[in-house]
Design an enzyme around this catalytic site. Structure first.
Site, PDB file in Angstrom:
ATOM      1  N   SER A  52      50.765  47.086  47.815  1.00  0.00           N
ATOM      2  CA  SER A  52      49.456  47.515  48.268  1.00  0.00           C
ATOM      3  C   SER A  52      48.335  47.104  47.310  1.00  0.00           C
ATOM      4  O   SER A  52      48.080  45.928  47.127  1.00  0.00           O
ATOM      5  CB  SER A  52      49.474  49.033  48.494  1.00  0.00           C
ATOM      6  OG  SER A  52      48.330  49.451  49.192  1.00  0.00           O
ATOM      7  N   LYS A 101      52.992  44.971  51.240  1.00  0.00           N
ATOM      8  CA  LYS A 101      52.254  45.972  52.005  1.00  0.00           C
ATOM      9  C   LYS A 101      50.786  45.549  52.045  1.00  0.00           C
ATOM     10  O   LYS A 101      50.015  45.838  51.141  1.00  0.00           O
ATOM     11  CB  LYS A 101      52.422  47.344  51.353  1.00  0.00           C
ATOM     12  CG  LYS A 101      52.057  48.515  52.251  1.00  0.00           C
ATOM     13  CD  LYS A 101      50.658  48.983  51.960  1.00  0.00           C
ATOM     14  CE  LYS A 101      50.311  50.212  52.787  1.00  0.00           C
ATOM     15  NZ  LYS A 101      48.907  50.613  52.591  1.00  0.00           N
ATOM     16  N   ASP A 127      44.827  33.587  43.253  1.00  0.00           N
ATOM     17  CA  ASP A 127      43.985  32.676  44.031  1.00  0.00           C
ATOM     18  C   ASP A 127      42.835  32.125  43.206  1.00  0.00           C
ATOM     19  O   ASP A 127      42.449  30.956  43.354  1.00  0.00           O
ATOM     20  CB  ASP A 127      43.428  33.389  45.263  1.00  0.00           C
ATOM     21  CG  ASP A 127      44.405  33.375  46.428  1.00  0.00           C
ATOM     22  OD1 ASP A 127      45.558  32.945  46.230  1.00  0.00           O
ATOM     23  OD2 ASP A 127      44.022  33.796  47.535  1.00  0.00           O
TER      24      ASP A 127
END
Length: 475
Positions: free
Chosen positions: A324, A349, A335
């Site tokens: 999460s 999740k 990224d």
């Protein structure tokens, strides 16, 4: 009493439904100058919508009638308390949706709110209830659970004689809470793939006030920090920022590298994930959330420069318990190429839940969107793939055990040859400062045997040397 309530409910519904029809008639019969009347197909759409509302009303009326009949006529009146029946109906309403959408009773809602504030009463474990099981993913230091021998990776099978399964997992979770000083009996086991027999242990614990410090920090070497973030509670980013800044002051403003350990971090508050990421990224997207309309992002969170720390090399450790909010952080740092991600595939999740309080004191926790990394990657059911995979600590231990017990299948080495020459290390102590010891000698015991932390530290030091060489050459 219930019949009176039922009449009131029906009255409200009747007031709503005719009003809906009146609004439709107004729309259908209104004349606007210079506007072409809508095509005939709109009448069909209006009719369909009215039919849907009519069916919804009928279903609510059926529920009200069934509730009234159970309360007034069921053979055992003690088990048909209307409040309990309604709560069970609310739970049933969400039971076939995704595993993160559920109804929270008044106590569960209170417990949830307390968890994210960082102070609560209990035994000191963080559990993952997905799949109808209670897997321990974190044990708080010096807690009743730790003293009883419960470890991350264990499964709790029984809570105060309630067998844990998909039907009563919420009840089992609620039983783990209670007044400080009261006892709680648990049964748990440690998974062992090498054995077909499951050995269950039974322990009785005394509940305590658990004070959860979400940030743990150690100095691994001169200028190198290890910090473990256990959960994204209300003050997680504040704690982390404060700890790093204090380290910078002690080390004259120089941080050579940071290991951020997000292993077994179950997540928590979304805004804290954004703020933690913002400590290391000074601009651009951190995370975006998209709800029902796939073509329209509901929310995009951007980094703010004034909130970020100075730059230093960074490694993030993740594993299958990283979930999460912690996956948001790992995905954003990956990224944006701000950190190297090391470890094993994360939990996956990638959905956002909203907590909506209800008039009865409970709340509805419902999934409202999916979240995406800065490059538009969805983490849902995929997780974050590490840049550098590392074998997990538990698997490594089993491999080493097998290797020590048997040499079958092992390739021959120099040491296996007859009459091989024995090794003789060169004594280079004289070339070093005699007071200098290995960095790991100062590490806490929990880190000295942690293969993944050691690997991350070695890699981080190599990165630091490379960065220093680049700066020295003016590149």
């Amino acid at each position: 009493m219930l019949k009176i309530k039922r009449k009131k409910i029906n009255k409200v519904l009747f007031l709503f439904f005719p009003q809906f029809l009146i609004n439709i008639n107004i729309l259908a019969n209104s004349n606007f100058a210079g506007v072409t009347p809508p095509p005939v197909t709109n009448e069909h759409i209006i009719s369909e919508r009215a039919e849907i509302e009519n069916k919804k009303y009928q279903a609510l009326e059926a529920f009200s009638k069934a509730l009234n009949l159970l309360e007034s006529s069921y053979v055992d009146p003690s088990v048909v308390n209307p409040d309990v029946l309604i709560e069970k109906a609310l739970k049933g309403m969400t039971s076939d949706l995704d595993p993160h959408t559920t109804y929270l009773s008044q106590k569960q809602y209170s417990d949830f709110s307390t968890d994210t504030s960082g102070k609560f009463g209990g035994i000191g474990v963080v559990v993952n209830p997905a799949g109808g099981k209670l897997e321990v993913i974190e044990v708080i230091d010096n807690s009743p659970a730790e003293r009883a021998g419960i470890r991350a990776g264990d499964f709790i099978t029984n809570v105060n004689d309630i067998v844990v399964n998909t039907k009563n997992i919420e009840e089992a979770l609620s039983k783990m809470r209670g007044a400080v000083g009261t006892d709680l009996t648990l049964e748990f086991y440690t998974p062992d793939k090498s054995s077909k027999t499951i050995i269950t242990k039974r322990v009785t614990l005394e509940r305590e006030v658990i004070r959860s410090n979400s940030v743990v920090m150690y100095q691994l070497g001169t200028g190198y920090i290890y910090t473990k973030l256990t959960i994204f509670q209300e003050d997680a980013s504040e704690q982390l920022s404060k700890s790093i800044k204090e380290f910078e002051v002690k080390n004259h403003g120089k941080v050579k590298g940071l290991i951020l350990d997000l292993r077994n971090n179950p997540g928590g508050l979304l805004d804290q994930a954004v703020r933690v990421t913002n400590l290391f990224i000074d601009s651009g997207i951190i995370v975006s959330t998209i709800g029902r309309d796939q073509n329209k992002p509901e929310d995009v969170e951007y980094a703010v420069k004034r909130n970020s720390l100075s730059y230093f090399p960074m490694i993030v450790l993740v594993n299958e318990g990283t979930a999460s909010a912690s996956e948001i952080v790992a995905g954003a740092l990956q990224d944006r190429e701000r950190a190297i991600i090391m470890g094993t595939q994360t939990f996956g999740k990638g959905s956002v839940q909203n907590i909506v309080p209800l008039p009865n004191g409970g709340a509805l926790k419902l999934t409202i969107a999916r979240y995406y990394t800065p490059k538009g990657r969805s983490i849902q059911a995929k997780g974050i793939t590490p840049d550098i995979p590392l074998i997990s600590q538990s698997i490594l231990g089993k491999v080493q055990q097998v290797q020590s017990e048997s040499n079958i299948g092992r390739a021959r080495r120099e040491a296996d040859l007859d009459k091989h020459i024995e090794a003789k290390d060169q004594n280079t102590i004289a070339l070093q400062n005699k007071k200098e010891e290995r960095d790991t000698d100062h590490w806490p015991l929990s880190l000295r045997d942690d293969y993944q932390v050691k690997s991350a530290y070695m890699y981080l030091k190599s990165m630091g040397k490379f960065t220093f060489a680049m700066e020295s050459n003016g590149k």
